[in-house]
Design an enzyme around this catalytic site. Sequence first.
Site, mmCIF file in Angstrom:
data_model
loop_
_atom_site.group_PDB
_atom_site.id
_atom_site.type_symbol
_atom_site.label_atom_id
_atom_site.label_comp_id
_atom_site.label_asym_id
_atom_site.label_seq_id
_atom_site.Cartn_x
_atom_site.Cartn_y
_atom_site.Cartn_z
ATOM 1 N N ASP A 67 0.960 -1.298 -0.069
ATOM 2 C CA ASP A 67 -0.030 0.005 0.102
ATOM 3 C C ASP A 67 0.662 1.323 -0.002
ATOM 4 O O ASP A 67 1.970 1.429 0.233
ATOM 5 C CB ASP A 67 -0.769 -0.157 1.130
ATOM 6 C CG ASP A 67 -0.307 -0.514 2.676
ATOM 7 O OD1 ASP A 67 1.002 -0.535 2.530
ATOM 8 O OD2 ASP A 67 -1.066 -1.269 3.407
ATOM 9 N N ASN A 135 -7.799 -2.973 14.090
ATOM 10 C CA ASN A 135 -9.052 -3.275 13.538
ATOM 11 C C ASN A 135 -9.049 -4.283 12.577
ATOM 12 O O ASN A 135 -10.064 -4.789 12.039
ATOM 13 C CB ASN A 135 -9.697 -2.262 12.996
ATOM 14 C CG ASN A 135 -9.140 -1.600 11.477
ATOM 15 O OD1 ASN A 135 -7.922 -2.249 11.389
ATOM 16 N ND2 ASN A 135 -9.133 -0.571 10.964
ATOM 17 N N HIS A 137 -7.315 -4.917 9.952
ATOM 18 C CA HIS A 137 -6.731 -4.796 8.444
ATOM 19 C C HIS A 137 -5.633 -5.320 8.011
ATOM 20 O O HIS A 137 -4.518 -5.517 9.032
ATOM 21 C CB HIS A 137 -6.906 -3.165 8.230
ATOM 22 C CG HIS A 137 -5.880 -2.401 8.511
ATOM 23 N ND1 HIS A 137 -6.017 -1.084 8.922
ATOM 24 C CD2 HIS A 137 -4.388 -2.821 8.646
ATOM 25 C CE1 HIS A 137 -4.882 -0.479 9.244
ATOM 26 N NE2 HIS A 137 -3.750 -1.275 9.235
ATOM 27 N N GLU A 142 -9.843 -2.327 4.837
ATOM 28 C CA GLU A 142 -10.492 -1.844 6.168
ATOM 29 C C GLU A 142 -11.554 -2.691 6.374
ATOM 30 O O GLU A 142 -12.260 -3.204 5.384
ATOM 31 C CB GLU A 142 -10.667 -0.435 6.303
ATOM 32 C CG GLU A 142 -9.536 0.769 6.185
ATOM 33 C CD GLU A 142 -8.636 0.565 7.347
ATOM 34 O OE1 GLU A 142 -8.632 -0.181 8.204
ATOM 35 O OE2 GLU A 142 -7.952 1.939 7.658
HETATM 36 C C1 F6R Z 1 1.251 -1.506 6.237
HETATM 37 C C2 F6R Z 1 0.249 -2.373 6.063
HETATM 38 C C3 F6R Z 1 -0.752 -2.409 7.380
HETATM 39 C C4 F6R Z 1 0.247 -2.540 8.714
HETATM 40 C C5 F6R Z 1 -0.686 -2.476 10.012
HETATM 41 C C6 F6R Z 1 -0.012 -2.759 11.460
HETATM 42 O O1 F6R Z 1 1.661 -1.551 4.811
HETATM 43 O O2 F6R Z 1 -0.078 -2.852 5.224
HETATM 44 O O3 F6R Z 1 -1.755 -3.247 7.288
HETATM 45 O O4 F6R Z 1 0.764 -3.636 8.667
HETATM 46 O O5 F6R Z 1 -1.371 -1.311 10.162
HETATM 47 O O6 F6R Z 1 0.932 -1.636 11.576
HETATM 48 P P1 F6R Z 1 2.038 -1.554 12.586
HETATM 49 O O7 F6R Z 1 2.788 -2.646 12.160
HETATM 50 O O8 F6R Z 1 2.590 -0.442 12.515
HETATM 51 O O9 F6R Z 1 0.919 -2.028 13.957
#
Ligand code: F6R
Length: 234
Positions: A67, A135, A137, A142
């Site tokens: 992303d 959440n 994702h 989402e």
């Molecule tokens: C980022 C991504 C997100 C993160 C998720 C967890 O490329 O795909 O899904 O993996 O938001 O983020 P952290 O590791 O910062 O808790």
Amino acid sequence: MKVYHVPSYDVMSQKAANLISAQIILYPQSVLGLATGSTPIGVYERLVDKHNNGELDCGGLTTFNLDEYCGLSEDDPQSYHYFMKSHLFSKVNINKEKIHLPDASAKDIEKECKRYDSQIEACGIDLQLLGIGNNGHIGFNEPGAVFEGDTHCVDLDESTILANARFFDDPNDVPRKAVTMGMKSIMLAKRILLVANGEAKRAILEKSLYGPITPLVPASILQLHPDLTVVWSD
Ligand code: F6R
């Protein structure tokens, strides 16, 4: 599904880096799907160490990131382009032409999403690294009414914006939109490696891995994947 519950962030990072290195050593031309966020930083550090020790040759790899935020240039220190450059790409011998991230500043986002999907489809992902949001994702898929298959532009959840505010000087600077790989490319990866760290992720991880499969918990779709490995520490 293989689940490794390990004692610390360091062990999580080492274990995940070992699994990724094994993939690269066995198949040097591998196509890797990559994630950003705080969790995989230790994994990338270990991969860079292995590269520096002469254990890992990244010259044959192709990569696709999950992303990118809309509205940030590639050189913006908060962009995922910048994150990947600083944590991995500038530190290993990866071929820059085989690095792919969605261009979230493209004028025609729909066209860009289609272009990204066709690039992924042409290569096929061998191993997809994932983190998980509070959440549930994965990528920036989402919670919602349906699992979205294709790369798409998404309005980030209020909870995601709040969680990611820690990376920005001013919480108002957190972008509200992102482009994310959809569930189809993630689920078509031959192998998936999910890393999670911290007590705060325990409940959502349990819901995702053992609860009902529902788009309200996007990571729950991973229960249907034939080769899922989870490495987590609390
Ligand atoms: C980022 C991504 C997100 C993160 C998720 C967890 O490329 O795909 O899904 O993996 O938001 O983020 P952290 O590791 O910062 O808790």
